[in-house]
Design a protein around this motif. Structure first.
Motif, short mmCIF file in Angstrom:
data_model
loop_
_atom_site.label_atom_id
_atom_site.label_comp_id
_atom_site.label_asym_id
_atom_site.label_seq_id
_atom_site.Cartn_x
_atom_site.Cartn_y
_atom_site.Cartn_z
N LEU B 86 0.85 -1.19 0.00
CA LEU B 86 0.00 0.00 0.00
C LEU B 86 0.89 1.24 0.00
N TYR B 87 0.34 2.36 -0.47
CA TYR B 87 1.06 3.63 -0.38
C TYR B 87 0.93 4.13 1.04
N TYR B 91 -3.39 9.13 2.65
CA TYR B 91 -4.53 9.02 3.56
C TYR B 91 -5.51 8.00 3.00
N TYR B 95 -6.53 7.54 -0.90
CA TYR B 95 -6.14 6.33 -1.58
C TYR B 95 -7.35 5.67 -2.26
N PHE B 98 -8.31 7.57 -5.25
CA PHE B 98 -7.36 7.32 -6.33
C PHE B 98 -7.68 6.00 -7.04
N VAL B 99 -7.86 4.95 -6.24
CA VAL B 99 -8.12 3.65 -6.85
C VAL B 99 -9.45 3.66 -7.61
N GLN B 146 -9.75 -1.49 -1.49
CA GLN B 146 -9.28 -1.08 -2.81
C GLN B 146 -9.54 -2.16 -3.85
#
Ligand SMILES: Nc1ncnc2c1ncn2[C@@H]1O[C@H](COP(=O)(O)OP(=O)(O)O)[C@@H](O)[C@H]1O
Ligand SMILES: [Mg+2]
Lengths: 240, 309
Positions: B86-87, B91, B95, B98-99, B146
């Motif tokens: 994970l990044y 936050y 995240y 983004f996904v 995600q």
């Protein structure tokens, strides 16, 4: 929103989130401002206003800053394994590479935009050759894009940011100065080839405000070359 | 959505990490991919998720192939890689946004979809933290969130509970089971109770090859082959006599007296036969008191050990 831009946006946010972006921009502005206004320059003496000193110092400061911007892009993802997450999303390897390229270029462009006040104030001091200023900015963008492309490639080859940084500097050094040095010691065709490979010449001719296709082809080949190699490194997982 | 895996082969050097594997997963099936470490589970899953290309073979979802439509397949699959990368500096909410956008969730529904995932995966109290600040259990939930945010029809989960504590394991399993009601799920594990708890069907893989395929109870039966009965008698007769009499039964293959009490016996039947009734009748005929008669369950662990050694 196109996938490239989604990737670029995340990357840009992470630059600013980690303070990396602010530090680089501030240092870049400080350095170039110092040289433009104070150090060994005759802006106030010669009636002729120019940004030559600014472009001269930026030519070198960008050379060092860009590997610091690109070093993390792929190396960190290789290290933490997030590259697997990214690749298995609905994007192509090419989009990942160009998205990250775009992010770095935007960061450099922001830094360059921040120097526009220099241009405005200098131009108030005397006659300025506007064409050569815009040529200079354009040349810096092209040069930055080339080094970003190289930095992206070195970042794709490793999972260690420091190695990525040093490798980018090493490769960059050839284009920045070594090819020029070599060409000066050679004659005939070999000399001409190295002379063409040297980035300095192309940078100079564009920053004089002369847009020649020969120079544009040089920069675009360097940029696409780096991007293609980066993509190749990403898809290397399939070669074994 | 059904997934067809056809003759998949992936080599690393000279070794076949995945060796000509074929199987089909049906819609809404929860398939457990079981095997010791290094069996080739992750490699197979990486191929299905379009992370690496196989040397031979194909994976098909409906009419899509990993070779010609990777983009479309990636959009229909939710993938949780091994070790849940994970990044960490992002936050949770950022995240997930983004996904969602990169998986092309429609822009107008991204907001509600992210909120839904936060609810489904139990992230409400953690959603404003950086992923790096979360405990392992919560990171795993982010990993699941995600994977399912774009509402994929297929879920590929590589060791989704590894490294979690027992309570977290139970919660994640519950979540997977819930998801399995409407999605096709392939999950890998090297933990046996995990497949029994969550899967409809098990594939056992060893050294890159499939060695078993069936429901947990199928596999047990398959490995059992012969019925084994443990009995306890109360009688004056000597163990030798008892043994002799039991051996006369035409369904019995062997009899052993067990332990030191001398009145425990292990009766193994001939293949595909049951001796329960015969044993009971013999006891009645000889006036032995039958205190206990239990069938011995083959445990899945035995099946696993037998197939992967
Ligand atoms: N990137 C790789 N390079 C070389 N060998 C690999 C690589 N990935 C996996 N392998 C090998 O392939 C085999 C299968 O690995 P893997 O699929 O990860 O097994 P599992 O997930 O079942 O534990 C192992 O022997 C492993 O060492
Ligand atoms: Mg694995």
């Amino acid at each position: 929103m196109p996938a490239i831009w989604i990737i670029a946006k995340r990357e840009i946010n992470s630059f600013f989130d980690s303070l990396m972006a602010y530090i680089l921009i501030v240092v870049f502005l400080g350095l170039s401002g110092f040289f433009t206004w104070l150090y060994g320059n005759d802006i106030f003496l010669r009636g002729q206003a120019s940004l030559d000193a600014f472009f001269g110092i930026s030519f070198w400061s960008l050379f060092f800053f860009i590997p610091a911007i690109t070093m993390k892009t792929l190396a960190e993802e290789n290290k933490t394994g997030t590259i697997e997450l990214l690749i298995t999303k609905s994007v192509s390897d090419w989009q990942i590479v160009t998205g990250k390229f775009l992010a770095c270029l935007v960061l450099v462009a922001i830094a360059l935009v921040c120097t526009l006040p220099y241009y405005v104030t200098v131009s108030k001091l005397g006659n300025i050759d506007h064409a050569s200023v815009w040529g200079g900015y354009f040349a810096m963008i092209l040069m930055s894009a080339s080094y970003i492309s190289i930095g992206l490639f070195t970042s794709s080859t490793t999972n260690n940011q420091i190695i990525s940084f040093l490798l980018a500097l090493f490769i960059g050094l050839f284009f920045q100065i070594l090819f020029d040095v070599i060409s000066n010691n050679m004659t005939g065709t070999t000399g001409a080839v190295f002379d063409y490979l040297s980035l300095r010449n192309h940078f100079d001719s564009i920053s004089r405000g002369v847009i020649d296709s020969k120079d544009l082809i040089y920069f675009f080949s360097l940029i696409t070359g780096g991007l293609i190699l980066s993509e190749a490194m990403l898809s290397k997982r399939n070669w074994k | 959505m059904a997934i067809e895996i056809e003759n998949l082969t992936k080599r690393y050097g000279l070794q076949n990490a995945v060796d000509n594997i074929s199987f089909k997963v049906n819609t809404r099936e929860v398939l457990g991919f079981l095997g010791p470490n290094g069996a080739g589970k992750s490699t197979t899953m990486k191929i299905i998720a379009c992370f690496i290309a196989p040397h031979q073979g194909d994976v098909r979802l409906d009419n899509l192939s990993i070779h010609s439509n990777p983009d479309e397949i990636k959009r229909r699959i939710g993938y949780l890689p091994e070790n849940n990368p994970l990044y960490l500096d992002m936050y949770v909410m950022d995240y997930l946004f983004f996904v969602a956008s990169i998986q092309r969730v429609e822009k107008s529904t991204i907001d509600s979809r992210v909120r839904e995932m936060v609810g489904v995966c139990g992230l409400s109290n953690e959603k404003h933290k950086r992923i790096g600040e979360l405990s392992k259990g919560y990171r795993q939930r982010v990993g699941l969130a995600q994977a399912i945010i774009h509402n994929p029809e297929v879920l590929i989960l590589d060791e989704p509970t590894s490294g979690l504590d027992p309570n977290q394991i139970v919660e994640i399993r519950k979540l997977i089971k819930e998801l399995g009601k409407e999605k096709t799920v392939i999950l890998s594990t090297h933990i046996l109770p995990e497949v029994e708890a969550t899967c409809d069907r098990i594939l056992i893989i060893n050294r890159g090859r499939l060695v078993a395929d069936g429901s947990p109870s199928d596999l047990r039966k398959q490995a059992q082959g012969q019925e084994i009965l443990n009995i306890q008698l109360e009688t004056e007769n000597s163990p030798a006599t008892i043994k002799e009499k039991l051996m006369q039964l035409n369904t019995v293959a062997s009899v052993e007296s067990e332990g030191n009490g001398q009145k425990f016996f292990k009766v193994v039947s001939k293949t595909e036969m049951s001796s329960r009734k015969n044993v009971f009748r013999t006891c009645v005929d000889n006036n032995w008191i039958l205190l206990e008669m239990t069938g011995q369950e083959t445990r899945l662990e035995d099946v696993f050990r037998e197939l992967t050694n």
